[in-house]
Design a protein around this motif. Structure first.
Motif, PDB file in Angstrom:
ATOM      1  N   LEU A  63      -4.839  -5.374  12.644  1.00  0.00           N
ATOM      2  CA  LEU A  63      -4.799  -5.597  11.202  1.00  0.00           C
ATOM      3  C   LEU A  63      -3.376  -5.478  10.665  1.00  0.00           C
ATOM      4  N   MET A  64      -2.620  -4.522  11.189  1.00  0.00           N
ATOM      5  CA  MET A  64      -1.244  -4.339  10.739  1.00  0.00           C
ATOM      6  C   MET A  64      -0.403  -5.569  11.059  1.00  0.00           C
ATOM      7  N   ALA A  65      -0.591  -6.113  12.253  1.00  0.00           N
ATOM      8  CA  ALA A  65       0.165  -7.303  12.639  1.00  0.00           C
ATOM      9  C   ALA A  65      -0.235  -8.502  11.782  1.00  0.00           C
ATOM     10  N   ALA A  66      -1.537  -8.656  11.544  1.00  0.00           N
ATOM     11  CA  ALA A  66      -2.014  -9.761  10.701  1.00  0.00           C
ATOM     12  C   ALA A  66      -1.468  -9.627   9.289  1.00  0.00           C
ATOM     13  N   ALA A  67      -1.392  -8.393   8.802  1.00  0.00           N
ATOM     14  CA  ALA A  67      -0.859  -8.165   7.461  1.00  0.00           C
ATOM     15  C   ALA A  67       0.606  -8.569   7.372  1.00  0.00           C
ATOM     16  N   ASP A  68       1.371  -8.270   8.399  1.00  0.00           N
ATOM     17  CA  ASP A  68       2.786  -8.655   8.385  1.00  0.00           C
ATOM     18  C   ASP A  68       2.941 -10.173   8.334  1.00  0.00           C
ATOM     19  N   ILE A  69       2.057 -10.880   9.012  1.00  0.00           N
ATOM     20  CA  ILE A  69       2.081 -12.349   8.950  1.00  0.00           C
ATOM     21  C   ILE A  69       1.771 -12.798   7.521  1.00  0.00           C
ATOM     22  N   LEU A  70       0.737 -12.213   6.930  1.00  0.00           N
ATOM     23  CA  LEU A  70       0.323 -12.556   5.568  1.00  0.00           C
ATOM     24  C   LEU A  70       1.448 -12.271   4.566  1.00  0.00           C
ATOM     25  N   ILE A  71       2.076 -11.118   4.704  1.00  0.00           N
ATOM     26  CA  ILE A  71       3.156 -10.720   3.805  1.00  0.00           C
ATOM     27  C   ILE A  71       4.308 -11.707   3.867  1.00  0.00           C
ATOM     28  N   GLU A  72       4.731 -12.047   5.079  1.00  0.00           N
ATOM     29  CA  GLU A  72       5.886 -12.933   5.217  1.00  0.00           C
ATOM     30  C   GLU A  72       5.592 -14.332   4.669  1.00  0.00           C
ATOM     31  N   ILE A  73       4.370 -14.796   4.826  1.00  0.00           N
ATOM     32  CA  ILE A  73       3.996 -16.106   4.276  1.00  0.00           C
ATOM     33  C   ILE A  73       4.130 -16.098   2.758  1.00  0.00           C
ATOM     34  N   TYR A  74       3.569 -15.068   2.115  1.00  0.00           N
ATOM     35  CA  TYR A  74       3.593 -15.021   0.644  1.00  0.00           C
ATOM     36  C   TYR A  74       5.010 -14.881   0.113  1.00  0.00           C
ATOM     37  N   MET A  75       5.785 -14.016   0.732  1.00  0.00           N
ATOM     38  CA  MET A  75       7.149 -13.784   0.259  1.00  0.00           C
ATOM     39  C   MET A  75       8.017 -15.022   0.468  1.00  0.00           C
ATOM     40  N   ALA A  76       7.928 -15.630   1.634  1.00  0.00           N
ATOM     41  CA  ALA A  76       8.748 -16.812   1.929  1.00  0.00           C
ATOM     42  C   ALA A  76       8.369 -17.982   1.030  1.00  0.00           C
ATOM     43  N   GLU A  77       7.070 -18.215   0.865  1.00  0.00           N
ATOM     44  CA  GLU A  77       6.621 -19.322   0.019  1.00  0.00           C
ATOM     45  C   GLU A  77       7.066 -19.112  -1.430  1.00  0.00           C
ATOM     46  N   SER A  78       6.938 -17.895  -1.929  1.00  0.00           N
ATOM     47  CA  SER A  78       7.327 -17.605  -3.310  1.00  0.00           C
ATOM     48  C   SER A  78       8.810 -17.879  -3.522  1.00  0.00           C
ATOM     49  N   THR A  79       9.609 -17.505  -2.546  1.00  0.00           N
ATOM     50  CA  THR A  79      11.065 -17.685  -2.643  1.00  0.00           C
ATOM     51  C   THR A  79      11.434 -19.163  -2.669  1.00  0.00           C
ATOM     52  N   ILE A  80      10.826 -19.936  -1.777  1.00  0.00           N
ATOM     53  CA  ILE A  80      11.116 -21.368  -1.704  1.00  0.00           C
ATOM     54  C   ILE A  80      10.652 -22.083  -2.971  1.00  0.00           C
ATOM     55  N   LEU A  81       9.461 -21.735  -3.467  1.00  0.00           N
ATOM     56  CA  LEU A  81       8.941 -22.388  -4.668  1.00  0.00           C
ATOM     57  C   LEU A  81       9.811 -22.089  -5.884  1.00  0.00           C
TER      58      LEU A  81
END
Length: 601
Positions: free
Chosen positions: A496-514
């Motif tokens: 779960l911790m590893a999956a969360a890190d994937i989820l976190i990086e997706i949201y942060m990276a997408e928000s930055t690019i948008l």
């Protein structure tokens, strides 16, 4: 319904399975005139009343914390989120987050006092209190006449908040509850007037919330001030209740509803905590840049050295990403609140449901930004060298204050598991369709990959395609894990911790690019060169982190052909066509920071 709420607003967690247009997100560059004025007022207050007295806060001047809180109340800063009918300013959620952002960077001591009072001290009454309770308590809390505290944690009840032993026993005449128990780590305890206290009635499954006035003659006593690593002038004490009489009309919400109150209060607290770390990152980056420009070694300013440029670039990039994601989520919450109000919901119901909708994003932000401020302050010390370790410079205090952010409002470990757990629950309720996209990714893994060369000539075309592929990584890993472990998934915490890190990086990276894409469209590429570089640099790191975390997960639960197929898919989904030149990007970012001697974005 106003025009702002007509745009396509995704539900919480849907960012993973739906594409967001840059026009549909809110950025700090979108602040309206009222918000810009509020920002300036809060920044001026912070500089005058907090930053200027940093030494007194570090010397554990608790009286100063209380004094500055009263001044903040007099200027209305404690009442931004409070409805006008209860003495507040009645401003929107973005303004609430903005105020928390810019008032919190002077010292962690004041930031903690402010957050504890306006959030978990006042908000539970505003959102769960009945009309009589709100009229009695909220105006005093909004003005700073009274201060609030929140009594949830106990020696044996931390992350497992519902396991508290504090008892509430109904008196024989049925007019009072007698509360007995021990609470610990209570912020603002030393000067609060009213406390939100959680206790268990009889053998109820869930705890109940109570509004308790702080009267030492009513069985309330306190331990000495805690001596802490950081937030030194934040009053933090144990609170003991010994048959404390609380009128039955001071029960908050319904019997057994305390756990729900606690969890929803923490959801709001999490995004506010992220906001409270933002200006701290800006200030640490600014202070480090100024020192790097002034400090000379080998006859040149250390800001000219590549090793220092790397640090300044990474510090600025993390701050920019945190801003992007925090204000994106804040506006989503505000829009959802406005939609519910337009549909006839009360303010209480609208705000509760609005925040609850984005609980996943709130946990993501809490983890990401709290870890970024710790890294930022650590690198700030490093840029200062030996001076950074000295109390004569502000870096060591910033580092110590930052450390608590990874612990309170639920530890980052708890929030990582919550983010994934809440997403799975939303999927099971049909609020987020994970099944069909996950099945599509599984089918893609067994299909023949396309060997066509995409056209990535437009700005961010490859980056946006990479975001889509990273979402496939999460769906591939999480989908296979859910299928394998089913309801036992929650027992596999490392997964779960590893999956969360994937989820976190997706949201942060997408928000930055948008954010950057939106600003490029209205201001042009030239004006956004640094922001473009930061967006690309953040995504580069996100791809690396996701690749590592996904691989860890795959080799932990998959074997044989399944494992080989998923690892091949991971390689395909994390492959750049045009690898970014991160050295050049860091140089561009750092030189802009150094040239302006501050965080300039």
């Amino acid at each position: 319904m106003n025009t702002e709420t007509k745009k396509d607003i995704l539900r919480g967690g849907q960012f993973l399975v739906k594409e967001t247009a840059c026009e549909d997100i809110f950025t700090p560059e979108d602040f309206n005139e009222e918000q810009r004025m509020m920002k300036e007022a809060v920044m001026e207050f912070n500089d005058r009343e907090i930053v200027a007295h940093r030494d007194r806060f570090e010397a554990k001047d608790y009286a100063l914390t209380e004094e500055v809180m009263r001044k903040a109340g007099a200027l209305g800063f404690l009442s931004v989120a409070v409805p006008e009918e209860y003495g507040g300013m009645g401003m929107g959620f973005v303004s609430t987050v903005l105020t928390c952002d810019y008032i919190s960077s002077g010292t962690g001591s004041f930031s903690t006092a402010f957050g504890a009072h306006t959030g978990i001290g006042t908000m539970p009454i505003t959102l769960y209190g009945n009309e009589e309770q709100k009229k009695k308590y909220v105006p005093k809390l909004a003005s700073g006449e009274w201060f609030g505290a929140y009594c949830l944690t106990e020696p044996g009840a931390g992350s497992d908040a519902n396991s508290g032993k504090t008892k509430a026993v109904l008196s024989e005449d049925g007019k009072h509850y007698l509360i007995s128990g021990q609470k610990m780590w209570i912020s603002n305890a030393g000067f609060c007037n009213v406390m939100i206290v959680f206790a268990r009635i009889e053998d109820d499954k869930n705890i109940t919330g109570f509004i308790v006035e702080n009267d030492p003659t009513n069985g309330i006593s306190m331990g000495e001030e805690e001596h802490k690593l950081g937030i030194r002038a934040s009053s933090t004490r144990q609170v003991f209740f010994n048959d404390t009489k609380v009128p039955v009309e001071n029960m908050l919400s319904e019997r057994g509803n305390g756990f729900k109150i606690a969890m929803n209060a923490l959801n709001v607290g999490r995004i506010k905590l992220a906001a409270a770390c933002l200006d701290s990152q800006r200030r640490v980056t600014t202070t480090a840049a100024q020192y790097a420009n002034e400090r000379k070694q080998f006859n040149t300013a250390i800001a000219n050295f590549g090793a220092i440029k790397l640090k300044l670039a990474e510090m600025a990039t993390a701050a920019y990403a945190g801003e992007s994601a925090t204000y994106r989520a804040a506006k989503n919450i505000e829009d959802r609140i406005n939609i519910r109000i337009a549909e006839g919901n009360s303010h209480q119901e609208a705000e509760l449901k609005g925040v609850e909708e984005y609980a996943i994003e709130c946990s993501i932000l809490k983890v990401a930004v709290s870890e970024d401020i710790q890294n930022c302050s650590d690198e700030g010390i490093q840029i200062f060298g030996g001076m950074g370790f000295s109390e004569d410079t502000p870096m060591e205090a910033a580092w110590r204050d930052a450390r608590i952010a990874r612990i309170y409002e639920g530890t980052n470990e708890i929030n990582r598991m919550l983010a994934v757990g809440m997403l799975v629950k939303k999927a099971m309720k049909g609020h987020v369709d994970l099944l069909n996209p996950a099945q599509a990714v599984a089918a893609e893994l067994t299909g023949i990959p396309s060997f066509d060369t995409p056209d990535y000539s437009e700005l961010f075309s490859e980056e946006k395609e990479m975001i889509k592929k990273l979402k496939k990584v999460f769906l591939m890993v999480a989908g296979a894990a859910v299928q394998k472990f089913g309801p036992d998934l929650e027992k596999h915490q490392q997964m779960l911790m590893a999956a969360a890190d994937i989820l976190i990086e997706i949201y942060m990276a997408e928000s930055t690019i948008l954010r950057t894409e939106k600003n490029v469209k209205r201001s042009g590429e030239k004006s956004q060169e640094g922001q473009i570089a930061m967006s690309q640099l953040y995504l580069y790191h996100a791809v690396d982190i996701i690749s590592v975390k996904a691989k860890e997960s795959i080799i932990s639960f998959a074997e044989g052909d399944e494992q080989r197929m998923m690892l091949m898919g991971l390689k395909r989904f994390t492959k750049y066509q045009n690898m970014p030149n991160i050295g050049a990007m860091r140089k561009l970012i750092a030189e802009k920071v150094s040239a302006e001697g501050k965080y300039p974005f």
